[in-house]
Each structure stands twice: as structure tokens, then as C-alpha cells.
Scaffold this motif. Sequence first.
Motif, PDB file in Angstrom:
ATOM      1  N   GLU A 160      10.921   6.291  -1.639  1.00  0.00           N
ATOM      2  CA  GLU A 160      10.396   7.043  -0.498  1.00  0.00           C
ATOM      3  C   GLU A 160       9.632   8.311  -0.843  1.00  0.00           C
ATOM      4  O   GLU A 160       8.752   8.533  -0.155  1.00  0.00           O
ATOM      5  CB  GLU A 160      11.740   7.335   0.419  1.00  0.00           C
ATOM      6  N   SER A 218       0.937  -1.241   0.032  1.00  0.00           N
ATOM      7  CA  SER A 218      -0.039   0.052   0.121  1.00  0.00           C
ATOM      8  C   SER A 218       0.921   1.200  -0.171  1.00  0.00           C
ATOM      9  O   SER A 218       0.250   2.250  -0.437  1.00  0.00           O
ATOM     10  CB  SER A 218      -0.693   0.263   1.032  1.00  0.00           C
ATOM     11  N   ARG A 219       2.063   1.227   0.576  1.00  0.00           N
ATOM     12  CA  ARG A 219       3.054   2.241   0.607  1.00  0.00           C
ATOM     13  C   ARG A 219       3.584   2.909  -0.780  1.00  0.00           C
ATOM     14  O   ARG A 219       4.076   3.954  -0.817  1.00  0.00           O
ATOM     15  CB  ARG A 219       3.994   2.155   1.713  1.00  0.00           C
ATOM     16  N   HIS A 220       3.352   1.796  -1.933  1.00  0.00           N
ATOM     17  CA  HIS A 220       3.997   2.251  -3.226  1.00  0.00           C
ATOM     18  C   HIS A 220       2.820   3.049  -3.953  1.00  0.00           C
ATOM     19  O   HIS A 220       1.444   2.639  -3.636  1.00  0.00           O
ATOM     20  CB  HIS A 220       4.319   0.984  -4.032  1.00  0.00           C
ATOM     21  N   ALA A 239       6.345   7.768  -2.272  1.00  0.00           N
ATOM     22  CA  ALA A 239       5.411   7.287  -1.504  1.00  0.00           C
ATOM     23  C   ALA A 239       5.026   8.462  -0.613  1.00  0.00           C
ATOM     24  O   ALA A 239       3.513   8.635  -0.317  1.00  0.00           O
ATOM     25  CB  ALA A 239       5.842   6.221  -0.439  1.00  0.00           C
ATOM     26  N   GLU A 246       2.096   8.576   2.381  1.00  0.00           N
ATOM     27  CA  GLU A 246       2.550   7.326   2.830  1.00  0.00           C
ATOM     28  C   GLU A 246       3.458   7.231   3.877  1.00  0.00           C
ATOM     29  O   GLU A 246       4.624   8.015   3.681  1.00  0.00           O
ATOM     30  CB  GLU A 246       2.722   6.156   2.099  1.00  0.00           C
ATOM     31  N   THR A 286       9.469   3.857   5.617  1.00  0.00           N
ATOM     32  CA  THR A 286       9.918   2.606   6.143  1.00  0.00           C
ATOM     33  C   THR A 286      10.875   2.862   7.027  1.00  0.00           C
ATOM     34  O   THR A 286      11.691   3.860   6.876  1.00  0.00           O
ATOM     35  CB  THR A 286      10.340   1.500   4.996  1.00  0.00           C
TER      36      THR A 286
END
Length: 229
Positions: free
Chosen positions: A217, A8-10, A220, A225, A228
Motif C-alpha cells: 500500500e 496499474s496500482r503496483h 503504491a 496510486e 484499495t
Amino acid sequence: MTADPLPSRHPAAVLFDMDGTLVDSEKLWDVALHELAAEYGGTLSDAARKAMVGTSMAASMRLLHDDLGQPERDPQVSAAWIDARILELFRTGLRWRPGALTLLRAVRAAGIPTALVTSSGRPLVEVALDTLGRDSFDAVVCGDEVDATKPHPEPYLAAARLLDVPIARCVAIEDSPTGVASALAAGAAVLAVPAEVPIAATAGVHQVESLTGADLELLAALLGEPPTG
């Protein structure tokens, strides 16, 4: 059987503009446009040239004719001249913009769908794909294959349809005010990397000086988002 969804973060997809975003082709357009203006006995102004960035060929030819004080000229005749000359220039002088190839490779390596969304016509795009890589994009939307070109949202909406992804989960990467307006109107998150003309600060648009250092990053983050780690 459908493939597993991306994390989902992509982004659901990354939608790349071509001229001035992926490749440093605006300078080649400069050459062709100034040559045509000289052919018509005039000189293209800087203001008119900047106004052309990101627009369709038809719109650019109208701007050129008006700038030269020759509005009676046939835009199709001028467009054919430009098409022939720019094809020659693309075959010999197309270069990547800083950081563009690295980012494109990172997106592809992550398994994120990609689309090329450009105002250029299909014949020119076919030449550009020799540099960009024909396997670099899951979909290609050309300016002569949509009913309305940038700044209308249709090109980006068409790309999302072809990829079967929600446009609100897509990141569009653009270099011009016209392209940014198109992507915003479509509902995509926008990463702007101005090339030939400045882009005014706009809500929903993140600007960088170049794509050098742009990574997954950042893409995202444009969708809100969390990073990570």
C-alpha cells in the motif's frame, strides 16, 4: 507472447539498495575501515566515515586517505585490503535490517519485479546473496559494473533497462543521501529509510524510520496510486 501486465496500482518494479537498506552491513564496513586506518597509523574521523556512506569504493578510499593526511596512497591497494576484510565479515556477520525481509517477500509474492542496486562490487555482492537469496532479485546492478556510480542516476537507469520497465513507475528504497540522489536523478519514486546518516527532507522522497510496517500500500501511494478498499 508477453505476460499479463501488473495491476496499474503496483509499481512496475521495486529497486532495493543493499548496504544499510536490506542488510545491516554498514557496521561491518565500520570495522574494516577503522582497521585499515589503524593499519596506516591513523584514526578515521566520524565525519569522513559518514561521508563514505553510499559512495563507491574508489571515492571512499580517497576520503580515507585524505582524512588520514596520506593522499599519496594508492586507492587500489587500499580497496583490495578492504575487499578482502569485508568479505570475511560478510560471511559471518550479515544481518537483515528491520522489516526488510518481510517487505522483500511481500513484493516478490505480489509478482512485482525486483532489482538489487548497490555501489558494492560483484565479488562482495555474491557473498551477500547467500543471505539475501539469489532468487530474490530479477536483476542485480553492482558498483563495478556501471560506468558511473551513485549519486549518478546510471545504476538505477541500468536496473530499469534490465527489467524492461519505465523508471518513472519504479520505487527505489535507499538509506543514504547519495543513494537517494541517484534514484531521484533517475526519475524513480523514493522511499528513504535512513540508517547511519540523516537524509534531508526532499521533495519526492518519503522517509520512514524503518521498513517495519512498510507494505505494498505504501509503495503504491508513492506513485500516487489510490489505496484499495
